[in-house]
Scaffold this motif. Structure first.
Motif, PDB file in Angstrom:
ATOM      1  N   LYS A  51     -14.981 -12.761 -34.991  1.00  0.00           N
ATOM      2  CA  LYS A  51     -14.747 -11.326 -34.992  1.00  0.00           C
ATOM      3  C   LYS A  51     -13.295 -11.004 -34.736  1.00  0.00           C
ATOM      4  O   LYS A  51     -12.705 -10.179 -35.379  1.00  0.00           O
ATOM      5  CB  LYS A  51     -15.643 -10.747 -33.914  1.00  0.00           C
ATOM      6  N   LEU A 134     -13.293 -17.762 -40.167  1.00  0.00           N
ATOM      7  CA  LEU A 134     -12.962 -16.436 -39.667  1.00  0.00           C
ATOM      8  C   LEU A 134     -13.384 -15.357 -40.627  1.00  0.00           C
ATOM      9  O   LEU A 134     -13.629 -14.234 -40.245  1.00  0.00           O
ATOM     10  CB  LEU A 134     -11.456 -16.338 -39.414  1.00  0.00           C
ATOM     11  N   LYS A 168      -7.827 -12.594 -35.859  1.00  0.00           N
ATOM     12  CA  LYS A 168      -7.146 -13.851 -35.653  1.00  0.00           C
ATOM     13  C   LYS A 168      -6.246 -14.168 -36.822  1.00  0.00           C
ATOM     14  O   LYS A 168      -6.482 -13.737 -37.913  1.00  0.00           O
ATOM     15  CB  LYS A 168      -8.169 -14.972 -35.505  1.00  0.00           C
ATOM     16  N   VAL A 176      -3.282 -21.663 -33.633  1.00  0.00           N
ATOM     17  CA  VAL A 176      -3.893 -20.465 -34.197  1.00  0.00           C
ATOM     18  C   VAL A 176      -3.610 -19.325 -33.228  1.00  0.00           C
ATOM     19  O   VAL A 176      -3.372 -19.556 -32.041  1.00  0.00           O
ATOM     20  CB  VAL A 176      -5.417 -20.620 -34.404  1.00  0.00           C
ATOM     21  N   GLU A 218      -3.989 -24.001 -29.370  1.00  0.00           N
ATOM     22  CA  GLU A 218      -3.980 -25.234 -30.167  1.00  0.00           C
ATOM     23  C   GLU A 218      -5.002 -25.097 -31.302  1.00  0.00           C
ATOM     24  O   GLU A 218      -6.124 -24.637 -31.067  1.00  0.00           O
ATOM     25  CB  GLU A 218      -4.391 -26.400 -29.241  1.00  0.00           C
ATOM     26  N   ASP A 219      -4.603 -25.491 -32.488  1.00  0.00           N
ATOM     27  CA  ASP A 219      -5.535 -25.481 -33.621  1.00  0.00           C
ATOM     28  C   ASP A 219      -6.415 -26.729 -33.540  1.00  0.00           C
ATOM     29  O   ASP A 219      -5.950 -27.847 -33.753  1.00  0.00           O
ATOM     30  CB  ASP A 219      -4.736 -25.473 -34.934  1.00  0.00           C
ATOM     31  N   ILE A 229     -17.947 -28.403 -39.104  1.00  0.00           N
ATOM     32  CA  ILE A 229     -17.805 -27.630 -37.874  1.00  0.00           C
ATOM     33  C   ILE A 229     -19.106 -26.917 -37.526  1.00  0.00           C
ATOM     34  O   ILE A 229     -19.778 -26.385 -38.402  1.00  0.00           O
ATOM     35  CB  ILE A 229     -16.687 -26.569 -38.068  1.00  0.00           C
ATOM     36  N   LEU A 370     -17.583 -25.720 -29.725  1.00  0.00           N
ATOM     37  CA  LEU A 370     -17.235 -25.951 -31.126  1.00  0.00           C
ATOM     38  C   LEU A 370     -17.289 -27.460 -31.393  1.00  0.00           C
ATOM     39  O   LEU A 370     -16.543 -28.229 -30.800  1.00  0.00           O
ATOM     40  CB  LEU A 370     -15.827 -25.406 -31.408  1.00  0.00           C
ATOM     41  N   ASP A 384     -13.693 -19.422 -26.838  1.00  0.00           N
ATOM     42  CA  ASP A 384     -14.097 -18.024 -26.737  1.00  0.00           C
ATOM     43  C   ASP A 384     -14.471 -17.587 -25.312  1.00  0.00           C
ATOM     44  O   ASP A 384     -15.637 -17.624 -24.913  1.00  0.00           O
ATOM     45  CB  ASP A 384     -15.253 -17.713 -27.708  1.00  0.00           C
TER      46      ASP A 384
HETATM   47  N1  LIG Z   1      -8.473 -23.043 -31.234  1.00  0.00           N
HETATM   48  C1  LIG Z   1      -9.149 -23.006 -32.375  1.00  0.00           C
HETATM   49  N2  LIG Z   1      -8.846 -23.864 -33.363  1.00  0.00           N
HETATM   50  C2  LIG Z   1      -9.528 -23.848 -34.506  1.00  0.00           C
HETATM   51  N3  LIG Z   1     -10.536 -22.990 -34.784  1.00  0.00           N
HETATM   52  C3  LIG Z   1     -10.881 -22.110 -33.851  1.00  0.00           C
HETATM   53  C4  LIG Z   1     -10.210 -22.065 -32.606  1.00  0.00           C
HETATM   54  N4  LIG Z   1     -10.768 -21.087 -31.859  1.00  0.00           N
HETATM   55  C5  LIG Z   1     -11.736 -20.532 -32.617  1.00  0.00           C
HETATM   56  N5  LIG Z   1     -11.811 -21.143 -33.819  1.00  0.00           N
HETATM   57  C6  LIG Z   1     -12.729 -20.796 -34.921  1.00  0.00           C
HETATM   58  O1  LIG Z   1     -12.859 -19.401 -34.963  1.00  0.00           O
HETATM   59  C7  LIG Z   1     -14.227 -19.024 -34.782  1.00  0.00           C
HETATM   60  C8  LIG Z   1     -14.287 -17.786 -33.907  1.00  0.00           C
HETATM   61  O2  LIG Z   1     -13.656 -18.045 -32.663  1.00  0.00           O
HETATM   62  P1  LIG Z   1     -13.974 -17.220 -31.372  1.00  0.00           P
HETATM   63  O3  LIG Z   1     -15.430 -17.352 -31.083  1.00  0.00           O
HETATM   64  O4  LIG Z   1     -13.015 -17.597 -30.315  1.00  0.00           O
HETATM   65  O5  LIG Z   1     -13.642 -15.752 -31.906  1.00  0.00           O
HETATM   66  P2  LIG Z   1     -14.303 -14.368 -31.603  1.00  0.00           P
HETATM   67  O6  LIG Z   1     -13.545 -13.431 -32.424  1.00  0.00           O
HETATM   68  O7  LIG Z   1     -14.357 -14.161 -30.134  1.00  0.00           O
HETATM   69  O8  LIG Z   1     -15.771 -14.555 -32.189  1.00  0.00           O
HETATM   70  P3  LIG Z   1     -17.203 -13.950 -31.777  1.00  0.00           P
HETATM   71  O9  LIG Z   1     -17.621 -13.156 -32.965  1.00  0.00           O
HETATM   72  O10 LIG Z   1     -18.050 -15.171 -31.576  1.00  0.00           O
HETATM   73  O11 LIG Z   1     -17.058 -13.147 -30.514  1.00  0.00           O
HETATM   74  C9  LIG Z   1     -14.904 -20.230 -34.141  1.00  0.00           C
HETATM   75  O12 LIG Z   1     -16.253 -20.309 -34.531  1.00  0.00           O
HETATM   76  C10 LIG Z   1     -14.107 -21.369 -34.694  1.00  0.00           C
HETATM   77  O13 LIG Z   1     -14.626 -21.762 -35.935  1.00  0.00           O
END
Ligand SMILES: Nc1ncnc2c1ncn2[C@@H]1O[C@H](COP(=O)(O)OP(=O)(O)OP(=O)(O)O)[C@@H](O)[C@H]1O
Ligand SMILES: O=P(O)(O)O[C@@H]1[C@H](O)[C@H](O)[C@@H](OP(=O)(O)O)[C@H](OP(=O)(O)O)[C@H]1O
Length: 425
Positions: A51, A134, A168, A176, A218-219, A229, A370, A384
């Protein structure tokens, strides 16, 4: 269908981009009065998570729905597409003066990255894999829409989707960026000094891009080739206790969540909710928890992306361990080495959680594990922390007992134990 050169077929990501780019063009053409090129595969699009993301079109000048996934689906079912609007504003992306001071002045912490303008000329800096994840969300979002092009780019359903496509972005240099949230930044800061540090993406502080502030992470996919994934949302509930209190005291009926609900089960809302065509966020989140494995197993699979880039989110109604096992075997393609690597990483994580001060005094809600592997590596990461809260008054949680209102337990370890049990079974 776009014209595809033979060598492009060897590169599924590129091919997929070409196909989607062509679809976007035809969709735009249709809006301008031209013909509409319907997808030829007859599948809904798989969408998953993410999101809080930044529309990469901001950076690259391309349109992010080009990278959405065409859904090949787990066990052949179509994933649902949801739409809607978020009526509850969130304050992400703009640090409060106190938090900015705490984290360092955002604008003075520029990362060595390209500016938006520079990046527009550098599409190679896109992160094709992350962008797939994303750009495959099912949920609505209150995020600020940074892209002025979205109205033009997205179809009706996508218009709603686009409301959450701004959180993001991807950058070069193995990082990232995630839209700033005070809660998450504080957690990450803490985690960098905690036993859990090896299980969390390294946090490099904040950076400003345009008018927004981002968390530099970090990615986790850096260096992986055609990674597979899986995102598992941990815990026995995905709502904060505050959300429950708010639902009682100041209910805000979400029509988008009502729509998502009736799409899955028209009989789920109460008569009153039907009449209002809305549900509170707490009600929706709780319904999601009880209709998935969250409430019973303490985690749920949010989505899986396979090595060919297809994203699958058909796990909403999975509730039993054997269904989870089936999904995990599919995810790992039954590869014993991969399963063993995950298992041993999870055991290490369990140890680290035991000795973590952060874990003891935080309520971890909506956080994910993850799972990432490619042909020679497998790892699991905690991500997250946007809804992870420090506990007041030196209170500590067990994370392994059921939640009852007021005890703030999140059931994180119930989920971890379920995953480990599943592996043994
Ligand atoms: N550090 C990272 N490196 C690579 N991919 C990432 C990283 N952090 C998140 N992601 C990817 O991005 C997706 C979403 O990340 P995250 O859950 O942190 O975001 P969010 O916007 O809070 O999502 P949510 O809708 O779950 O609240 C993860 O499922 C993962 O695939
Ligand atoms: O499961 P779905 O159908 O994808 O629904 C979303 C999911 O539950 C997210 O966890 C939640 O964000 P938070 O966990 O951050 O609250 C989001 O709320 P939102 O629409 O208010 O962002 C929901 O729409």
């Amino acid at each position: 269908m776009p014209h595809v050169k033979p060598n492009e077929v060897d590169d599924p990501a590129k091919y997929s981009r070409e196909v989607l780019r062509a679809r976007w063009r035809s969709r735009r053409k249709e809006r301008q009065g031209g013909s509409f090129d319907v997808g030829t595969d007859g599948c809904d699009r798989g969408r998953w998570s993410g999101k809080r993301r930044v529309d990469e079109s901001e950076i690259t000048g391309e349109h992010d729905d080009e990278e959405r996934d065409e859904g090949k689906h787990w066990r052949g079912r179509s994933s649902s597409l949801e739409r809607g609007e978020n009526n509850e504003g969130k304050q992400d992306g703009k640090p409060s003066s106190t938090s900015a001071a705490q984290e360092g002045n955002c604008s003075s912490m520029e990362a060595p990255e390209e500016s938006n303008e520079e990046a527009e000329d550098m599409p190679s800096h896109r992160h094709p894999i992350l962008s797939k994840l994303l750009h495959s969300s099912t949920s609505s979002c209150s995020s600020i829409n940074l892209s002025s092009e979205s109205d033009e780019v997205f179809s009706d359903i996508e218009d709603a989707m686009s409301k959450r496509k701004t959180f993001k972005k991807v950058s070069k240099g193995g990082e990232v960026l995630k839209l700033y949230s005070e809660l998450e930044a504080k957690c990450l800061d803490c985690l960098m000094r905690d036993a859990l540090r090896p299980f969390v993406p390294q946090y490099h502080g904040l950076v400003t891009r345009g008018e927004h502030c981002y968390i530099r992470l970090e990615d986790l996919l850096n260096g992986l080739r055609r990674p597979v994934i899986m995102d598992c949302k941990m815990g026995v509930r995905t709502f904060q206790e505050e959300e429950l209190i708010k639902a009682r005291t100041k209910p805000n009926m979400r029509s988008d969540m009502y729509q998502k609900m009736i799409k899955v089960d028209p009989s789920a809302p109460t008569a009153e909710e039907h009449a209002q065509k809305g549900v509170t966020k707490w009600r929706y989140l709780q319904w999601r928890d009880t209709t998935s494995s969250t409430s019973t197993l303490g985690f749920r699979i949010e989505g899986i992306m396979m090595e060919d880039g297809t994203v699958q989110r058909d796990f909403r109604k999975i509730q039993t361990l054997s269904q989870v096992t089936e999904a995990l075997l599919y995810f790992t393609r039954n590869q014993l080495e991969t399963l063993n690597a995950y298992h041993s990483r999870l055991l290490d994580l369990k140890d680290a959680l035991r000795s973590s001060q952060f874990f003891r005094n935080h309520e971890v809600i909506g956080s994910s594990l993850l799972f990432v592997h490619d042909h020679n590596k497998a790892s699991v990461w905690m991500i997250d922390f946007g809804k992870t809260m420090p506990l007041p008054d030196l209170k500590e949680l067990q994370h392994s007992v059921p939640w009852v209102e007021g005890n703030r337990e999140d059931g994180y370890l119930i989920g971890l134990t379920s995953i480990l049990t599943e592996r043994r079974g």
